[in-house]
Design a protein around this motif. Structure first.
Motif, PDB file in Angstrom:
ATOM      1  N   PRO A   1       0.816  -1.219   0.000  1.00  8.74           N
ATOM      2  CA  PRO A   1       0.000   0.000   0.000  1.00  8.74           C
ATOM      3  C   PRO A   1       0.848   1.266   0.000  1.00  8.74           C
ATOM      4  CG  PRO A   1      -0.154  -1.167   2.106  1.00  8.74           C
ATOM      5  CD  PRO A   1       0.537  -2.079   1.164  1.00  8.74           C
TER       6      PRO A   1
ATOM      7  N   HIS B   1      -4.956  -2.219   5.353  1.00 11.11           N
ATOM      8  CA  HIS B   1      -4.311  -2.520   4.078  1.00 11.11           C
ATOM      9  C   HIS B   1      -2.956  -3.189   4.258  1.00 11.11           C
ATOM     10  CE1 HIS B   1      -7.297  -0.349   1.697  1.00 11.11           C
ATOM     11  NE2 HIS B   1      -7.244   0.616   2.592  1.00 11.11           N
TER      12      HIS B   1
ATOM     13  N   LEU C   1      -5.130   4.245   2.340  1.00  9.79           N
ATOM     14  CA  LEU C   1      -4.156   3.176   2.133  1.00  9.79           C
ATOM     15  C   LEU C   1      -3.086   3.110   3.219  1.00  9.79           C
ATOM     16  CD1 LEU C   1      -3.378   2.902  -1.692  1.00  9.79           C
ATOM     17  CD2 LEU C   1      -4.899   1.529  -0.279  1.00  9.79           C
TER      18      LEU C   1
ATOM     19  N   ASP D   1      -3.720   3.387   6.266  1.00 12.05           N
ATOM     20  CA  ASP D   1      -4.449   2.931   7.454  1.00 12.05           C
ATOM     21  C   ASP D   1      -4.564   4.017   8.520  1.00 12.05           C
ATOM     22  OD1 ASP D   1      -4.837   0.358   6.399  1.00 12.05           O
ATOM     23  OD2 ASP D   1      -2.935  -0.372   7.205  1.00 12.05           O
TER      24      ASP D   1
ATOM     25  N   SER E   1     -10.312   0.998  -2.013  1.00  8.82           N
ATOM     26  CA  SER E   1     -11.120  -0.169  -1.675  1.00  8.82           C
ATOM     27  C   SER E   1     -11.146  -1.212  -2.782  1.00  8.82           C
ATOM     28  CB  SER E   1     -12.561   0.264  -1.344  1.00  8.82           C
ATOM     29  OG  SER E   1     -13.233   0.730  -2.472  1.00  8.82           O
TER      30      SER E   1
ATOM     31  N   SER F   1      -5.927  -5.323  -2.643  1.00  4.60           N
ATOM     32  CA  SER F   1      -5.343  -5.845  -1.423  1.00  4.60           C
ATOM     33  C   SER F   1      -3.900  -6.225  -1.720  1.00  4.60           C
ATOM     34  CB  SER F   1      -6.140  -7.041  -0.883  1.00  4.60           C
ATOM     35  OG  SER F   1      -6.499  -7.930  -1.905  1.00  4.60           O
TER      36      SER F   1
END
Length: 464
Positions: free
Chosen positions: A14, A259, A330, A332, A457, A460
């Motif tokens: 990320p 992420h 991304l 977090d 979103s 991953s």
């Protein structure tokens, strides 16, 4: 011999995805709430501030049939294809997988060679989905390291169970049901995973019969909608544990895991509490090899004049927040929360996920408030912040205002006039509306947004 190279929009981590160039286009699901034979569509929106067509529709692809109710959709491939056990790192982010939650059709849309002129290349009919999986009403799409995963709300007869099924990432053929042992799981809705911990999480809404005509007050007041999360072994496809939030907490919807694949926590939004109409955000986390969940944010209902409330709410004298979507940056750090009922859009600093801090808020629309946009300060807006998407670098946030056609009519009986807006996020926290970006849609209603090249979103990651 030419070497196969990963798609340049795939990122190992990320952190590297956050350094990607800004998005130039968005794809937006548009639904037609009227039964007039006009189909739903995917719109292409210009997001380049330097463009003369900034904040306007520059392309559109109409569905071949009316009545699909496009809802959530996703990419065929993403950064998960770079995981160590991924069999297809050469796949490219090219196709949009677009289900119709009402029709149960699934449309495969090619965004190349011209991303402003997408075209439908395949339609999977509901009969095929039912025959191969036993499911209907496809809802959420995620590109995984070994295929395309979709959730479904229930069975073809409108009952349960809901669950997950898989599409082949090359042919887009329906492969079959994902679950080997579902345990007590019955309701379906969202799903996501912790790839670094071989764990999948699912949430609960209700069966198609429970949701397709709007909120059923009898079911709601009896605590009959979903109120649990489910923990699964991702590799073995088996149920491990149910985390019950209690029947007071109705409709456990959007899941946003951290992420960073080394982290084992995430956030889920709960639409309403039967105790006081509040909404809430809960944190699931792993502690001593056991999964647990706790409430970390509570958002109260706002007192309101019953004359300004829709029939469903008049007896409560309050406008509920109705948290219907959340998103996580991304890095977090920031959690974004859509309060579709009150018209508030919130930003929390979740650097400490157990103790979120509210650091930003704007208002647009709302059942009672009808807050305006700076571009049209004299024009009250209805609907409210709903589907939210965050750019990879976290600097731009987009959201739309339509939830789901039958629910739109219950909470906004004057009809939802649809719009898409953009906000700017500050690195230290805080939000401001882009005064130049208010895109209003004529007759069709906007729902989920996907950003060209990926967003907060859609992907991953397998590396920190």
């Amino acid at each position: 011999m030419e070497l196969w190279r990963p798609d340049p929009t795939f990122y190992p981590s990320p952190k590297l995805a956050g350094q990607a160039p800004p998005e130039k286009l968005a794809y937006v699901a548009l639904l037609n709430p009227r039964q007039d034979g006009v189909p739903d569509a995917i719109a292409v929106v210009d997001l380049d501030p330097a463009s003369s067509s900034y904040a306007s529709v520059v392309g559109k692809v109409d569905m071949p049939n009316p009545g699909d109710e496009l809802h959530h959709f996703g990419w065929n491939a993403c950064s998960a294809c770079l995981c160590p056990y991924a069999p297809h790192p050469h796949t490219e982010r090219r196709y949009l997988v677009v289900p119709g939650i009402r029709s149960s059709r699934i449309h495969i849309i090619d965004t190349k060679p011209d991303p402003r002129k997408p075209k439908i290349i395949k339609v999977i009919e509901s009969e095929v989905l039912a025959a191969r999986t036993g499911y209907s009403r496809p809802h959420t799409v995620h590109c995984g390291p070994n295929g395309i995963f979709l959730s479904a709300l229930g069975s073809p007869d409108g009952e349960g169970p809901g669950g997950i099924f898989i599409l082949d990432p090359d042919s887009f053929e329906v492969l079959g049901k994902w679950e080997i042992d579902r345990g007590p799981q019955y309701f379906g809705y969202d799903f996501w995973w912790h790839l670094g911990h071989d764990t999948l999480i699912t949430s609960e809404w209700g069966t198609p019969r429970m949701v397709e005509s709007g909120v059923n007050p009898d079911i709601l007041l009896k605590g009959g909608y979903g109120h649990s999360l489910h923990i699964w072994d991702l590799r073995k496809r088996t149920h491990l544990k149910a985390l019950d939030l209690g029947a007071e907490h109705q409709m456990v919807l959007e899941l946003r895991p951290a992420h960073d694949p080394a982290k084992a926590y995430g956030f889920v939004g709960v639409v309403v509490s039967l105790k006081d109409l509040s909404a809430s955000i809960w944190l699931w986390h792993r502690e001593n090899n056991d999964w647990k969940i706790q409430k970390v944010i509570e958002i109260p209902a706002e007192p309101a004049d019953p004359e300004k409330l829709p029939p469903l709410l008049k007896g409560f004298n309050a406008a509920p927040p109705l948290v219907t979507d959340i998103n996580l940056s991304l890095d977090d750090r920031f959690l974004y929360v859509s309060c579709w009922g009150t018209g508030e859009f919130q930003q929390y600093d979740v650097s400490d996920p157990f103790h979120p801090k509210l650091v930003g808020s704007v208002h647009l629309g709302g059942i009672v408030r009808r807050a305006t946009h700076p571009r049209r300060p004299s024009e009250p807006l209805n609907g409210g912040p709903q589907m939210v998407e965050v750019s990879r670098d976290g600097k731009r946030i987009y959201f739309t205002n339509s939830l789901y056609a039958p629910w739109d009519e219950q909470f906004y009986p004057d009809g939802v006039k649809s719009w898409l807006v953009k906000l700017d996020g500050k690195p230290e926290g805080g939000l401001s509306l882009d005064p130049k970006f208010l895109l209003e849609f004529d007759k069709l209603r906007s729902h989920q947004i996907r950003l060209e090249g990926g967003d907060a979103s859609s992907d991953s990651y397998c590396y920190s």
